[in-house]
Write a protein that holds these residues in place. Structure first.
Motif, PDB file in Angstrom:
ATOM      1  N   VAL A   1       0.842  -1.191   0.000  1.00 32.30           N
ATOM      2  CA  VAL A   1       0.000   0.000   0.000  1.00 32.30           C
ATOM      3  C   VAL A   1       0.878   1.241   0.000  1.00 32.30           C
ATOM      4  CG1 VAL A   1      -1.962  -1.112   1.129  1.00 32.30           C
ATOM      5  CG2 VAL A   1      -0.199  -0.024   2.520  1.00 32.30           C
ATOM      6  N   GLU A   2       0.306   2.331  -0.435  1.00 33.97           N
ATOM      7  CA  GLU A   2       1.030   3.596  -0.525  1.00 33.97           C
ATOM      8  C   GLU A   2       1.382   4.156   0.857  1.00 33.97           C
ATOM      9  OE1 GLU A   2       0.443   7.358  -3.414  1.00 33.97           O
ATOM     10  OE2 GLU A   2      -1.346   6.759  -2.306  1.00 33.97           O
ATOM     11  N   ASP A   3       0.492   3.985   1.834  1.00 33.98           N
ATOM     12  CA  ASP A   3       0.693   4.564   3.159  1.00 33.98           C
ATOM     13  C   ASP A   3       0.171   3.586   4.214  1.00 33.98           C
ATOM     14  OD1 ASP A   3       0.403   6.007   5.596  1.00 33.98           O
ATOM     15  OD2 ASP A   3       0.228   7.896   4.505  1.00 33.98           O
ATOM     16  N   ILE A   4       1.074   2.850   4.835  1.00 36.91           N
ATOM     17  CA  ILE A   4       0.678   1.829   5.810  1.00 36.91           C
ATOM     18  C   ILE A   4      -0.023   2.459   7.010  1.00 36.91           C
ATOM     19  CG2 ILE A   4       1.535   0.115   7.456  1.00 36.91           C
ATOM     20  CD1 ILE A   4       3.629  -0.676   5.365  1.00 36.91           C
ATOM     21  N   ASP A   5       0.472   3.588   7.511  1.00 38.94           N
ATOM     22  CA  ASP A   5      -0.153   4.216   8.682  1.00 38.94           C
ATOM     23  C   ASP A   5      -1.589   4.636   8.391  1.00 38.94           C
ATOM     24  OD1 ASP A   5       2.173   3.869  10.178  1.00 38.94           O
ATOM     25  OD2 ASP A   5       2.938   5.864   9.680  1.00 38.94           O
ATOM     26  N   GLN A   6      -1.816   5.221   7.213  1.00 39.53           N
ATOM     27  CA  GLN A   6      -3.171   5.635   6.850  1.00 39.53           C
ATOM     28  C   GLN A   6      -4.080   4.413   6.679  1.00 39.53           C
ATOM     29  OE1 GLN A   6      -3.426   7.999   3.267  1.00 39.53           O
ATOM     30  NE2 GLN A   6      -5.617   8.280   3.467  1.00 39.53           N
ATOM     31  N   THR A   7      -3.539   3.364   6.106  1.00 41.12           N
ATOM     32  CA  THR A   7      -4.311   2.134   5.937  1.00 41.12           C
ATOM     33  C   THR A   7      -4.683   1.545   7.294  1.00 41.12           C
ATOM     34  OG1 THR A   7      -3.193   1.694   3.837  1.00 41.12           O
ATOM     35  CG2 THR A   7      -4.289  -0.167   4.885  1.00 41.12           C
ATOM     36  N   ASP A   8      -3.706   1.462   8.199  1.00 41.15           N
ATOM     37  CA  ASP A   8      -4.003   0.955   9.551  1.00 41.15           C
ATOM     38  C   ASP A   8      -5.077   1.795  10.232  1.00 41.15           C
ATOM     39  OD1 ASP A   8      -2.188  -1.152   9.440  1.00 41.15           O
ATOM     40  OD2 ASP A   8      -0.622  -0.086  10.575  1.00 41.15           O
ATOM     41  N   ALA A   9      -4.974   3.108  10.128  1.00 42.82           N
ATOM     42  CA  ALA A   9      -5.948   4.007  10.758  1.00 42.82           C
ATOM     43  C   ALA A   9      -7.354   3.774  10.187  1.00 42.82           C
ATOM     44  CB  ALA A   9      -5.533   5.468  10.588  1.00 42.82           C
ATOM     45  N   PHE A  10      -7.432   3.539   8.882  1.00 40.82           N
ATOM     46  CA  PHE A  10      -8.727   3.288   8.263  1.00 40.82           C
ATOM     47  C   PHE A  10      -9.347   1.992   8.795  1.00 40.82           C
ATOM     48  CE2 PHE A  10     -11.291   1.194   5.010  1.00 40.82           C
ATOM     49  CZ  PHE A  10     -12.287   2.133   4.858  1.00 40.82           C
ATOM     50  N   TRP A  11      -8.569   0.916   8.795  1.00 40.58           N
ATOM     51  CA  TRP A  11      -9.121  -0.377   9.212  1.00 40.58           C
ATOM     52  C   TRP A  11      -9.398  -0.428  10.699  1.00 40.58           C
ATOM     53  CZ3 TRP A  11     -11.499  -2.661   5.660  1.00 40.58           C
ATOM     54  CH2 TRP A  11     -11.010  -2.721   4.353  1.00 40.58           C
ATOM     55  N   ASP A  12      -8.682   0.356  11.492  1.00 37.70           N
ATOM     56  CA  ASP A  12      -8.900   0.339  12.942  1.00 37.70           C
ATOM     57  C   ASP A  12      -9.884   1.392  13.420  1.00 37.70           C
ATOM     58  OD1 ASP A  12      -7.381  -1.885  13.390  1.00 37.70           O
ATOM     59  OD2 ASP A  12      -5.581  -0.772  13.941  1.00 37.70           O
ATOM     60  N   ALA A  13     -10.343   2.261  12.504  1.00 39.27           N
ATOM     61  CA  ALA A  13     -11.315   3.288  12.895  1.00 39.27           C
ATOM     62  C   ALA A  13     -12.615   2.606  13.347  1.00 39.27           C
ATOM     63  CB  ALA A  13     -11.598   4.210  11.718  1.00 39.27           C
ATOM     64  N   PRO A  14     -13.297   3.209  14.309  1.00 37.35           N
ATOM     65  CA  PRO A  14     -14.603   2.638  14.714  1.00 37.35           C
ATOM     66  C   PRO A  14     -15.512   2.539  13.502  1.00 37.35           C
ATOM     67  CG  PRO A  14     -13.962   4.463  16.155  1.00 37.35           C
ATOM     68  CD  PRO A  14     -12.979   4.427  15.021  1.00 37.35           C
ATOM     69  N   GLY A  15     -16.263   1.481  13.449  1.00 39.49           N
ATOM     70  CA  GLY A  15     -17.128   1.327  12.285  1.00 39.49           C
ATOM     71  C   GLY A  15     -18.132   0.270  12.408  1.00 39.49           C
TER      72      GLY A  15
END
Length: 134
Positions: free
Chosen positions: A120-134
């Motif tokens: 992925v282009e940005d691992i931190d942003q990807t982690d934040a997306f998948w770990d965001a409440p949802g």
């Protein structure tokens, strides 16, 4: 000039994924296929076995309410059982969305996918997306 069989296989996989056709996607994989998803989110890790890989894909669709989609930009093969893709993926979770470039590295054995490494282009942003409440 005809398309290389490994490229055609990968394109069929992207098409099946996009349609949510897990039966077709599973038929393109070896039974012991592995998928490696980077980062440290709730979905990151190593998934071994076709059923576990397909379960991961189902979970990704579930977490995104079915909004996950991937647009394939290109498939590149080496003629020795490897294919690399470039794509852009989009998804939504509650009030959060993501749009990111990425790619997959495939290992292909006997006309079947045996291993997939995601980048992925940005691992931190990807982690934040998948770990965001949802």
């Amino acid at each position: 000039m005809s398309e290389h069989p490994d490229s055609a296989l990968v394109r069929r996989g992207y098409d099946a994924f996009g349609r949510g056709d897990m039966a077709t996607l599973g038929s393109l994989m070896m039974s012991d296929c592995a998928y490696h998803l980077p980062g440290s989110s709730q979905v990151s890790g190593h998934y071994k076995g076709r059923d576990n890989v397909l379960s991961l894909f189902g979970r990704l669709f579930e977490l995104t309410g079915g909004s996950l989609r991937v647009v394939l930009d290109g498939v590149f093969v080496d003629g020795r059982g490897h294919a690399v893709t470039a794509h852009k993926w989009f998804a939504e979770r509650e009030d959060r969305g993501i749009e990111m470039r990425g790619g997959l590295l495939f290992t292909i054995v006997g006309g079947k996918i045996s291993d997939i490494d995601e980048c992925v282009e940005d691992i931190d942003q990807t982690d934040a997306f998948w770990d965001a409440p949802g």
